[in-house]
Design an enzyme around this catalytic site. Structure first.
Site, PDB file in Angstrom:
ATOM      1  N   HIS A 241       0.872  -1.176   0.000  1.00  0.00           N
ATOM      2  CA  HIS A 241       0.000   0.000   0.000  1.00  0.00           C
ATOM      3  C   HIS A 241       0.907   1.224   0.000  1.00  0.00           C
ATOM      4  O   HIS A 241       1.860   1.286   0.776  1.00  0.00           O
ATOM      5  CB  HIS A 241      -0.875  -0.028   1.251  1.00  0.00           C
ATOM      6  N   ARG A 261      -6.452  10.416   0.097  1.00  0.00           N
ATOM      7  CA  ARG A 261      -6.325  10.900  -1.282  1.00  0.00           C
ATOM      8  C   ARG A 261      -7.690  10.990  -1.964  1.00  0.00           C
ATOM      9  O   ARG A 261      -7.963  11.932  -2.691  1.00  0.00           O
ATOM     10  CB  ARG A 261      -5.373   9.990  -2.083  1.00  0.00           C
TER      11      ARG A 261
END
Ligand SMILES: Cc1cc2nc3c(=O)[nH]c(=O)nc-3n(C[C@H](O)[C@H](O)[C@H](O)COP(=O)(O)OP(=O)(O)OC[C@H]3O[C@@H](n4cnc5c(N)ncnc54)[C@H](O)[C@@H]3O)c2cc1C
Ligand code: SF4
Ligand code: SF4
Ligand code: FES
Lengths: 605, 254
Positions: A241, A261
Site C-alpha cells: 500500500h 487521497r
C-alpha cells in the site's frame, strides 16, 4: 510434556466448519447456517478482532447512488484493469454484479452507513474506481461491517470457537474430513469432523518487516491448503500500500487510508512538487489528469480525468519508492501526503476521524495543520487458494476458500474497497456451496482417523521437546521479516530472489529446531513457533512464484524485467506442494467471453 | 534515543501470581505494547497478552497501566511519568486466564442477550431511506471497538461478582441505545433493558465515559437518554405515544 499418543482430544462434529471470522468467514458461516448446515466458526482471536475490523475506506459496490452512470459493467472493467487483466474474469463479473445486494444486506442487518443528502448510502472516491463507489462509515467501515456480521451470526446462534488455532486439515482419501487445532487458552487439542471446510483466514503480511498487518497474518490458510493438496495462484502478487506511516519507528507500516487521497489529499516530494504527474503509465494516460488544475476539478466534476495520486496502488507505491531513492524523500525516508492545505479542518475531522486521532496520538502530528509523512507498507496478498469462481471450492473436494486467502479475483493488483465487497460476495457463495456439497455427499461422511490427529499433535508439541540452547521463535521471525523485506519486497531481481530462497532454507532448519519456554497455557512463544512453519512455506511460495514470472505487472516488479510481457498476460503461476517441496508451474489464464472482453477495451471517456 | 525502562508486569494465572520486573530498552515514540512485545522477545517468550491492530482499532490490548484501564497500543511511554517503573496488570473485573489475558466471556454472553435489529414494518426491506442527521446518534455508539474498558471500570461489577448476572454494563447500554435510536428499528427493548439488563443499577458516575478510547459519551448520550426513555414508557403512555409519532416523522425526515 505428555507424548502425542497419550493425548485425548475434544471432538466436535459439524456439517460445515468455517476457519476465520473476518468478513469472509462470518458471511460464509451465516450463509451455511441459513442453508441448513450445522455450522461452526473458528478464529484465532476474540470474535470481532479480525483484520476486517481495521479496514477503513469502504466497500466497493456499483450502487450508483451518486453517479447514475455507474453500473456493474464499469465496476467490472475497473477491477480487471486495476488487476492488469490477470483477474479471473468470472470472479470479477460475479463480484461486480452481486456487491450492491451484499451491501444492502448489511443495512438490512442493522449497519448504518454514511448517507447522501437524499437518504441513500453515500459513496466515496478511491483509486482505480471511475466513479465514487465505496460505501463507508467515516474511516471505520471495516468495524461497521464486522460488527454487523458478528451481531447477525450471534443472533442466529451459530457456534463460535474463539481463540482456537487450526494447525492442520484432515483428509479421508482425497476428500477433506476435518480440522485439527488447539485452544490458545489451555493448549488442549480439538478435532473437528466435517465434510466441508471453508478457509477464510486472511493474508500473509506478517512475514514482512514493514506491514499494516497484525500477528494473525501468518498465511495459515494458504499453508493449510497447500499441505492438504490444494493449489495457490498469483502468489507473486503482494500489494504494497503506498501510504503507511513512517515516523516514529514504533508505528512504521501502520496504514494511512487511501480515503485521504480520495477525499482530496495530494502527494508531494521534498521539493513540494506533485510528482505523480511524472509517473502516469501509458495504460492509464487516457483516463488520468495531466495537470494539477484538471486533477483538482475532478473531485467535484467527474467529467474531468482523475488525479494521478489515485492511480492503482502498485503505480503509486513504485513512484514513491523511486522519489525516495532519487533523494527527493521526506526526512524519515518517505514522501509527504498533504490534506491540511487542501481541505478545512472540519471536513478532515468529519471524513477522516480515526486518521486524525491516529496521527495525533501516535505521531504527535495534527493532520489538519501539517502534511503526513508516508511510505509503502506490505498490505495485502492478491495470491491465494485456486478456487472455482462460482462455488469457491478448491481442487480438493470439500475444501473451500473465500476472502483474502482465496486467489484469482484481484489479478495482479487489488483496487481499494474491492476486498470488503469480495469478502461478502464470495463469503456467501462459499458458505452456500459448502453446505450444499456436504448435504449432497453420497456414501457417508469422510472419516477422521485417530492416527492423523496424533500426527498433527506430534508436530504441534515438538517445540517443547527442543533443546533450550536453540533460537527462540521471536528471533527467527525477525530474521524472516528481514529476508522478505529486503529481498522479496516491492522491487525484485533474480539474484535477490535466489538469495532469499537460500536464506529461507536456512531459516526452515532454524524454525524446525526452535525452543519454547513455559507450558501449553496461553503461550505466545509456542503459538509463534507453530505459525513460523506456515510463514516459511508461504514465503517460499511467494519467492518461487516471483522468480518464475519474468516480467513486471501490478504488485510484482522485476528490475531485471521492467516491462509487462504479452505472453505473461495469458499465464497464471500455480504453486503446489510436491512431496513436501514447493513447486511452481504455469497455467493458461481463462479468457473472458466476447461481450465482457469488449467492456475491457472501451475507452474511459 | 534508547533508554532502559523498568516494567512491573503481573504474571500468573487463576491460582495466583505476582509482579515480575523486566528492564527493557525503550525508544522514542514507543507505546506500552511495544515494550511488552520486547519483553516477550527478549526475556519471557510465554508472556500472555492480547493484541491485533496496534492502532487502537480492534480493542484487544486492554490492560490496567499504573492502575488505569487503557489500551496498551495507544498509551505512549512519553505520556507516563518519566523515570518511573510502569506497572501493567490485567483487567480486574474479569477472571485472569494468564498474565495480561482475562476471561471476557461475560461480555459475549451479554451480547447474545440483545434482541437483534429488526426493520420497521413500513420500511421492511433494504435499501432504507435514512438521513445523515438521523443516523448520527446511533453511529456514535457504533464506534465502539469492544475493548471492555468501560465494563472493567464500572463499579457496579468491578468488585461485585454478584451483580454480573443482572447488569449488562455500559458497553451494552450504548448498544441498546443505538438500536433504540436507529431510525428504522421497530423493536422496543426498553422494558428488557430496565428489568433484566440492569440500567437502574447505574448511578451515572461517568467513569465509563472517562476511559472510553473512542471518546463515546456513554453516560450523557446513551445512559441518561435511555433512563429518560424508560421513564416515558413506564409512567406516561401518552408521552410515549406522541413521542414515538414525533420520532417516526423525524425518521423519515419529512
Ligand atoms: C489497515 C487495513 C485497512 C484496510 N482497508 C480496507 C478498505 O478500506 N477496503 C477494503 O476493501 N479492504 C481493506 N483492507 C483489506 C481488508 O480489510 C482485508 O483484506 C480483509 O478484511 C480480509 O478479510 P478476511 O475475512 O479474508 O480475513 P480477516 O478479516 O483477516 O480474518 C481472518 C480470520 O481468520 C482467522 N484465522 C487465521 N488463521 C487461523 C487459524 N490458523 N485458525 C483459526 N483461525 C484463523 C483469524 O483469527 C480471523 O478471524 C484493509 C486492510 C488493512 C490491514
Ligand atoms: S456511569 Fe453507570 S455504567 Fe458508567 S461506570 Fe458509572 S455506574 Fe457504571
Ligand atoms: S464503549 Fe468505549 S470503552 Fe466501552 S467497550 Fe466500547 S470502545 Fe471500549
Ligand atoms: S491492538 Fe488493537 S486496540 Fe490495541
Amino acid at each position: 510434556m505428555p507424548a502425542a499418543d497419550q493425548e485425548t482430544y475434544e471432538r466436535h462434529s459439524y456439517d460445515v466448519v468455517v476457519i476465520g471470522a473476518g468478513g469472509a468467514g462470518l458471511r460464509a458461516a451465516i450463509a451455511a447456517h441459513e442453508s441448513g448446515a450445522r455450522t461452526a466458526l473458528i478464529c484465532k482471536s476474540l470474535l470481532g478482532k479480525a483484520h476486517t475490523v481495521m479496514a477503513e475506506g469502504g466497500i466497493a459496490a456499483a450502487m450508483a447512488n451518486l453517479w447514475p452512470e455507474d453500473n456493474w459493467q464499469v465496476h467490472f472493467r475497473d477491477t480487471m484493469r486495476g488487476g492488469k487483466l490477470l483477474n479471473h474474469w468470472r470472479m470479477a463479473e460475479l463480484h461486480a454484479k452481486e456487491a450492491p445486494d451484499r451491501v444492502y444486506e448489511l443495512e438490512q442487518w442493522g449497519a448504518l452507513f454514511d448517507r447522501t443528502p437524499d437518504g441513500k448510502i453515500s459513496q466515496r472516491d478511491f483509486g482505480g474506481h471511475r466513479y465514487a463507489r465505496l460505501a463507508h462509515v467515516g474511516d471505520r467501515t471495516g468495524l461497521e461491517m464486522i460488527r454487523t456480521l458478528q451481531q447477525r451470526a450471534v443472533s442466529l446462534g451459530i457456534d463460535v470457537f474463539m481463540e482456537l488455532t487450526v494447525t492442520e486439515l484432515l483428509k479421508d482419501g482425497g476428500k477433506v474430513s476435518g480440522a485439527f487445532g488447539y485452544w490458545r487458552e489451555s493448549g488442549r487439542f480439538v478435532v473437528f469432523e466435517a465434510p466441508a471446510i471453508v478457509l477464510a483466514t486472511g493474508g500473509i503480511g506478517k512475514s514482512w518487516r514493514v506491514t499494516s498487518n497484525s500477528w494473525e497474518y501468518t498465511g495459515d490458510g494458504h499453508a493449510l491448503a497447500l499441505r492438504a493438496g490444494a493449489t495457490l495462484l498469483n502468489m507473486e502478487f503482494v500489494q504494497f500500500h503506498p501510504t503507511g506511516m513512517v515516523w516514529p519507528p514504533a508505528v512504521r507500516g501502520l496504514l494511512v487510508t487511501e480515503s485521504v487521497r480520495g477525499d482530496g489529499g495530494a502527494l508531494l516530494n521534498s521539493e513540494g512538487k506533485r510528482f505523480m504527474f511524472d509517473y502516469i503509465p501509458e495504460f492509464f494516460k487516457a483516463e488520468t489528469a495531466d495537470s494539477p488544475e484538471e486533477a483538482d476539478r475532478w473531485y467535484t466534476d467527474k467529467r474531468n480525468r482523475r488525479p494521478p495520486d489515485l492511480l492503482p496502488r502498485d503505480e503509486v507505491a513504485r513512484a514513491i519508492n523511486n522519489e525516495v531513492k532519487s533523494g527527493r524523500g521526506s526526512p524519515h525516508g518517505g514522501v509527504f501526503l498533504d490534506i491540511a492545505s487542501r481541505r478545512s479542518p472540519e471536513f478532515i475531522k468529519k471524513r477522516l476521524p480515526s486518521m486524525y486521532q491516529q496521527f495525533m496520538e501516535l505521531a504527535g502530528v495534527d493532520i489538519t495543520k501539517e502534511p503526513m509523512e508516508i511510505a509503502p507498507t506490505c498490505h495485502y496478498v492478491m495470491g491465494g487458494v485456486e478456487v472455482d469462481p462460482d462455488s469457491q471450492m478448491s481442487v480438493v473436494p470439500g475444501l473451500f476458500a473465500a476472502g483474502e486467502v482465496a486467489g484469482g479475483m484481484h489479478g495482479a493488483n487489488r483496487l481499494g474497497g474491492n476486498s470488503l465487497s469480495d469478502l461478502l460476495v464470495f463469503g456467501k457463495r462459499a458458505g452456500e456451496h459448502a453446505a450444499e456439497y456436504g448435504a449432497a455427499l453420497a456414501g457417508g461422511r469422510p472419516k477422521v482417523s485417530t492416527a492423523s490427529a496424533h500426527d498433527a499433535a506430534e508436530i504441534a508439541l515438538a517445540p517443547f521437546a527442543h533443546d533450550q540452547g536453540h533460537d527462540n521463535p521471536y528471533s527467527v521471525h525477525q530474521e524472516l521479516q528481514a529476508v522478505m523485506q529486503d529481498l522479496v519486497g516491492i522491487i525484485r531481481t533474480e539474484h535477490e530472489l535466489r538469495l532469499a530462497l537460500d536464506r529461507l532454507v536456512e531459516l526452515r532448519a532454524k524454525a524446525a529446531a526452535v525452543a519454547v519456554e513455559g507450558n501449553r497455557q496461553y503461550n505466545p512463544g509456542w503459538h509463534l513457533a507453530l505459525d513460523l512453519r506456515n510463514m516459511l512455506v508461504v514465503s517460499e511460495s511467494v519467492a518461487r512464484a516471483a522468480l518464475e514470472r519474468q516480467e513486471s505487472r501490478g504488485g510484482h516488479t522485476r528490475d531485471d524485467f521492467p516491462m509487462s510481457d504479452p505472453y505473461w498476460a495469458t499465464q497464471n503461476v500455480v504453486v503446489e506442494l510436491k512431496e513436501g517441496t514447493v513447486s511452481v508451474r504455469r497455467q493458461p489464464l481463462p479468457q473472458p467471453p466476447a461481450e465482457l472482453a469488449k467492456l475491457l477495451e472501451e475507452e474511459a471517456h | 534515543m534508547s533508554y532502559q525502562l523498568v516494567l512491573r508486569i503481573w504474571r500468573g494465572d487463576s491460582s495466583g501470581g505476582d509482579f515480575v520486573h523486566y528492564e527493557v530498552p525503550a525508544d522514542e515514540g514507543e507505546v506500552v505494547l511495544d515494550v511488552v512485545h520486547k519483553t516477550q522477545a527478549l526475556f519471557a517468550g510465554d508472556l500472555a497478552v492480547r493484541w491485533n491492530c496496534k492502532a487502537g482499532k480492534c480493542g484487544s490490548c486492554s490492560a490496567e497501566i499504573n492502575g488505569v484501564p487503557r489500551l496498551m497500543c495507544m498509551t505512549k511511554l512519553s505520556s507516563l511519568p518519566a523515570g518511573r517503573a510502569v506497572t501493567i496488570t490485567p483487567l480486574r473485573t474479569f477472571p485472569v486466564i494468564k498474565d495480561l489475558v482475562t476471561d471476557v466471556s461475560f461480555n459475549y454472553e451479554k451480547a447474545r442477550q440483545v434482541p437483534a435489529f429488526s426493520a420497521q414494518p413500513d420500511q421492511p426491506v433494504a435499501p432504507f431511506t435514512m438521513y445523515q442527521e438521523d443516523v448520527e446518534r446511533s453511529q456514535e455508539f457504533r464506534k465502539c471497538i469492544e475493548c471492555w474498558l468501560c465494563q472493567d471500570t464500572c463499579h457496579v461489577i468491578r468488585d461485585h461478582e454478584e451483580n454480573k448476572p443482572h447488569f449488562a454494563g455500559p458497553r451494552f447500554f450504548i448498544r441498546y441505545a443505538e438500536l433504540d435510536m436507529h431510525p428504522n428499528d421497530g423493536l422496543d427493548r426498553k422494558k428488557l433493558l430496565q428489568e433484566t439488563q440492569g440500567l437502574g443499577y447505574c448511578n451515572i458516575t461517568k467513569c465509563c465515559t472517562e476511559v472510553c478510547p473512542e471518546h463515546i459519551k456513554i453516560t450523557d448520550n446513551a445512559i441518561i437518554a435511555m433512563k429518560e426513555r424508560v421513564v416515558d414508557v413506564k409512567y406516561d403512555p401518552v408521552v410515549k405515544f406522541f413521542g414515538r409519532r414525533r420520532a417516526g416523522r423525524e425518521k423519515r425526515g419529512s
